[in-house]
Design a protein around this motif. Structure first.
Motif, PDB file in Angstrom:
ATOM      1  N   GLU A  43       0.828  -1.204   0.000  1.00  0.00           N
ATOM      2  CA  GLU A  43       0.000   0.000   0.000  1.00  0.00           C
ATOM      3  C   GLU A  43       0.865   1.258   0.000  1.00  0.00           C
ATOM      4  O   GLU A  43       0.600   2.217  -0.731  1.00  0.00           O
TER       5      GLU A  43
ATOM      6  N   GLU B 178       2.559   1.823  -3.420  1.00  0.00           N
ATOM      7  CA  GLU B 178       1.647   2.408  -4.402  1.00  0.00           C
ATOM      8  C   GLU B 178       1.588   3.921  -4.250  1.00  0.00           C
ATOM      9  O   GLU B 178       1.594   4.662  -5.234  1.00  0.00           O
ATOM     10  N   LYS B 179       1.571   4.384  -2.995  1.00  0.00           N
ATOM     11  CA  LYS B 179       1.525   5.818  -2.747  1.00  0.00           C
ATOM     12  C   LYS B 179       2.850   6.482  -3.127  1.00  0.00           C
ATOM     13  O   LYS B 179       2.873   7.550  -3.742  1.00  0.00           O
TER      14      LYS B 179
END
Length: 239
Positions: free
Chosen positions: A231, A234-235
């Motif tokens: 996660e 991805e950022k």
């Protein structure tokens, strides 16, 4: 400056994933493993000279990184006793390659560019800490007193901060710690943390905390950590 990336561990808490490959090869993006991200961040920061310790699946890991990262100069050092020693022994085996300033990190560490640049810009030797996080029960904490790292380990809670195994080590400090690592291993203490050796000579070192202050800097110890790292990746990659 050379980077030292420690990849000789078994990764027992990663379940089936590490039965066929080294933990650092776990995917955090569609075409990006943990080790790919680390090497990209190092190259972005101007470091292309890497010493990498290996253990299980050493040949596969060597082929993988040399094929994908052709601009990096690699030196590999395999720990043949990876299944019964800790990374302190892997460091000892690579000692002849580690005679100058180094950037030391574990191979399961995921961090953002600002973290690596910040710790490299530190005027002294430094270790990554995060004062914004609660103290973990089972992971590294750093005891800080008078602005210096005094102790590092999982057992410390007083005057301590959450810490990650990411160090910038100037030669004057690293040579003292490395000598103590070699002494430990020579006496048969090959299954402890390298930080056990550090704690015995910390009064002779000037390693200061570098506060990442909520920035991305985390170890991937288990599958839950891996999902979190995906996660965060991805950022980070969207920036």
């Amino acid at each position: 400056m050379r980077a030292l990336i420690l990849n000789s561990g078994i990764g027992k808490r990663m379940g089936e994933l590490t039965k066929t490959k080294n933990k650092c090869m776990a995917q955090i993006g569609a075409d990006t493993a943990i080790i790919d991200w680390q090497l990209k961040m190092l190259e972005t920061a101007g470091i292309s000279d890497v010493v990498m310790t290996t253990g299980p699946f050493a040949e596969d890991l060597t082929k993988y990184v040399t094929k994908r990262h052709k601009d990096v100069s690699f030196t590999f050092c395999r720990n043949p006793e990876y299944d019964r020693t800790n990374y302190i022994y892997s460091i000892a085996l690579a000692a002849d390659e580690l005679l100058d300033d180094i950037l030391l990190m574990h191979g399961d560490l995921v961090f953002e560019e600002s973290v690596i640049r910040g710790i490299l810009d530190a005027e002294t030797s430094a270790m990554a800490v995060d004062r914004t996080l609660p103290l973990p029960e089972k992971d590294f904490k750093a005891v800080v007193s008078k602005g210096k790292i005094q102790k590092v380990g999982i057992e410390f809670f007083e005057q301590a901060y959450a810490a990650q195994p990411l160090y910038k080590l100037l030669k004057k400090d690293w040579s003292v710690w490395l000598d103590e690592i070699l002494k430990f291993c020579g006496e048969g203490n090959r299954s402890v943390y390298a930080e056990n050796a550090l704690n015995g000579v910390s009064d002779r070192l000037e390693i200061r905390p570098y506060d990442v202050a909520g920035g991305v800097c985390m170890e991937v110890d288990n599958l839950d950590d891996l999902e979190k790292a995906r996660e965060l990746f991805e950022k980070m990659s969207a920036l």
